[in-house]
Design an enzyme around this catalytic site. Structure first.
Site, PDB file in Angstrom:
ATOM      1  CD  GLU A 112     -27.631  -8.694  12.135  1.00  0.00           C
ATOM      2  OE1 GLU A 112     -28.239  -8.540  11.066  1.00  0.00           O
ATOM      3  OE2 GLU A 112     -26.408  -8.911  12.203  1.00  0.00           O
ATOM      4  CG  ASN A 164     -23.138   2.303  16.239  1.00  0.00           C
ATOM      5  OD1 ASN A 164     -23.465   1.165  15.853  1.00  0.00           O
ATOM      6  ND2 ASN A 164     -22.987   2.590  17.512  1.00  0.00           N
TER       7      ASN A 164
END
Ligand SMILES: Cc1cc2nc3c(=O)[nH]c(=O)nc-3n(C[C@H](O)[C@H](O)[C@H](O)COP(=O)(O)OP(=O)(O)OC[C@H]3O[C@@H](n4cnc5c(N)ncnc54)[C@H](O)[C@@H]3O)c2cc1C
Length: 403
Positions: A248, A389
């Site tokens: 992904e 992130n």
């Protein structure tokens, strides 16, 4: 290191380029969210993927027995690159092709593979991903959606959130809690929901900042799914889930897309401003930021080639996919910002004040003029989805840098 393509690979490139030039549908199928509520749109999007599959351009690297051509992943990458270059519509069955399919090939039993893989290829069945929950995103292992055995079924209660495309999907692959003792990771199983129409399952839309309906909340009220739909052993779902995430996380780092965005921005910035104040590309600050983005994409391309080379040798991306996710999503956002800046008034074609002042006619750059702001808003999510992130930086620190 020799980065050139073989003559066979170049031939494939020419063949797919010709195919795309002749076959790309003229009607707008481009956007991921556009028209998703509309059955006619969905049928067209499925027909496009099927056509590509029948022409031999989908899942080239999958094993032959599951509908692939057992080719080197480099060939699939050439096809994907040509699709970006030709501005071809995206594939509606992307989550099945890119994430669930490869996971099923590695972890599924023969019956599961034979049943689900062919319909992923032709887009007859669309999959969505049920990982996140309202209280469990970054800390995914704390998930609470419970599956209890009842004869040959699991009975599932709980809720999943941010489920992309749940409203058009036929099936969901999801993580459920099957044990509460011990480490949270050791009580999770990976199960498939037979149908999004199963009694007790409901899908509630969530409209995002960009005004799109792409994501949903999904509720499970005693939803039954056969135990035979579990992938891997009971309570071993965490390992399967992590394997899928490696596939992904490379998505936004896809450099042909990023190069295409750079060219769009550069094209606009080279235009003479409507008020005669010059060309933005000649402004040092702007040109430097565009160059920085281009350098970041070039560096990313090297990592991408390394991953491709590993895949060709049968090795999975591993934690480097987290590094690609960070760089890809942050460069994407930088380019969105430059795109909006370059278009100025034209970036807000629906902004009423701009329309009144006659500033919003997207005549200079009709394509980017209409999409820059929706892209900017939509891609704010790219540093959050597939694992934020900050979390990717933690993974890189541990698994790549051994800190
Ligand atoms: C557009 C979109 C589509 C999505 N599609 C899907 C989907 O199809 N299926 C699915 O299952 N999920 C999907 N998600 C969910 C996504 O995976 C989660 O949003 C993501 O994992 C973050 O979880 P959260 O939203 O609960 O944020 P939280 O976990 O609450 O995090 C909030 C903030 O805290 C930070 N943070 C949390 N923990 C730490 C830590 N340990 N160290 C440093 N910082 C930390 C995070 O980085 C973030 O900035 C989607 C999300 C979006 C936005």
């Amino acid at each position: 290191m020799d980065l050139s393509f073989t003559s066979e690979e170049e031939q494939l490139r020419q063949k797919v380029r010709k195919f795309l030039a002749e076959e790309i549908p003229k009607s707008g199928l481009k956007s991921a969210s556009e028209g998703r509520e509309d059955k006619a749109w969905l049928a067209k999007a499925k027909a496009w993927q099927r056509k590509l599959y029948e022409a031999g351009y989908v899942a080239l690297a999958w094993p032959r027995e599951y509908g692939g051509q057992a080719m080197d992943p480099v060939k699939q990458s050439i096809v994907n690159e040509e699709m970006v270059r030709a501005n071809a519509p995206y594939l509606v069955g992307g989550s099945g092709l890119g994430m669930f399919g490869p996971t099923l090939i590695s972890w599924g039993d023969e019956e599961q593979k034979k049943r689900f893989l062919p319909k992923i290829l032709t887009a007859e069945e669309i999959w969505c991903q049920g990982y996140s929950e309202p209280g469990s995103g970054s800390d995914l292992a704390s998930l609470q959606t419970r599956a209890v055995r009842d004869g040959d079924d699991y009975v599932i209660d709980g809720t999943k959130i941010w489920t992309t495309g749940a409203h058009v999907a036929d099936h969901m692959f999801c993580l459920v809690r099957t044990a509460t003792e011990g480490k949270p990771q050791d009580g999770i199983s990976f199960v498939l929901i037979d149908s999004m129409q199963t009694p007790g399952l409901s899908v509630k839309p969530i409209v995002t900042l960009a005004g799109d309906h792409e994501v949903n909340q999904v509720f499970f009220d005693s939803v039954r799914t056969p135990v035979a739909n579990r992938i891997g052993p009971e309570n071993a779902g965490w390992t399967v889930a992590k394997y899928l995430l490696e596939f992904e996380r490379g998505g936004d780092a896809y450099t042909p897309n990023l190069y295409a965005r750079i060219e769009d921005v550069r094209r606009i910035a080279k235009e003479e401003a409507a008020d005669g104040s010059g060309r933005l590309i000649e402004e040092r600050g702007f040109a430097e930021r565009l160059a920085e983005a281009e350098i970041a994409v070039q560096a990313l391309e090297m990592i991408e080639l390394q991953v491709l080379s590993d895949l060709s040798k049968g090795r999975n991306p591993g934690a480097v996919s987290s590094q690609m996710k960070i760089r890809g999503s942050e460069t994407l956002q930088a380019l969105d910002h430059l795109g909006v800046e370059a278009l100025a008034w034209y970036a807000a074609p629906f902004e009423p004040e701009a329309r009144m002042m006659g500033h919003n006619e997207p005549t200079v750059v009709p394509d980017l003029g209409l999409t820059a702001m929706p892209l900017y808003l939509n891609n704010r999510a790219s540093t959050i989805y597939a694992g934020s992130n900050e979390i990717q930086r933690n993974i890189v620190a541990k698994a790549v840098l051994a800190l």
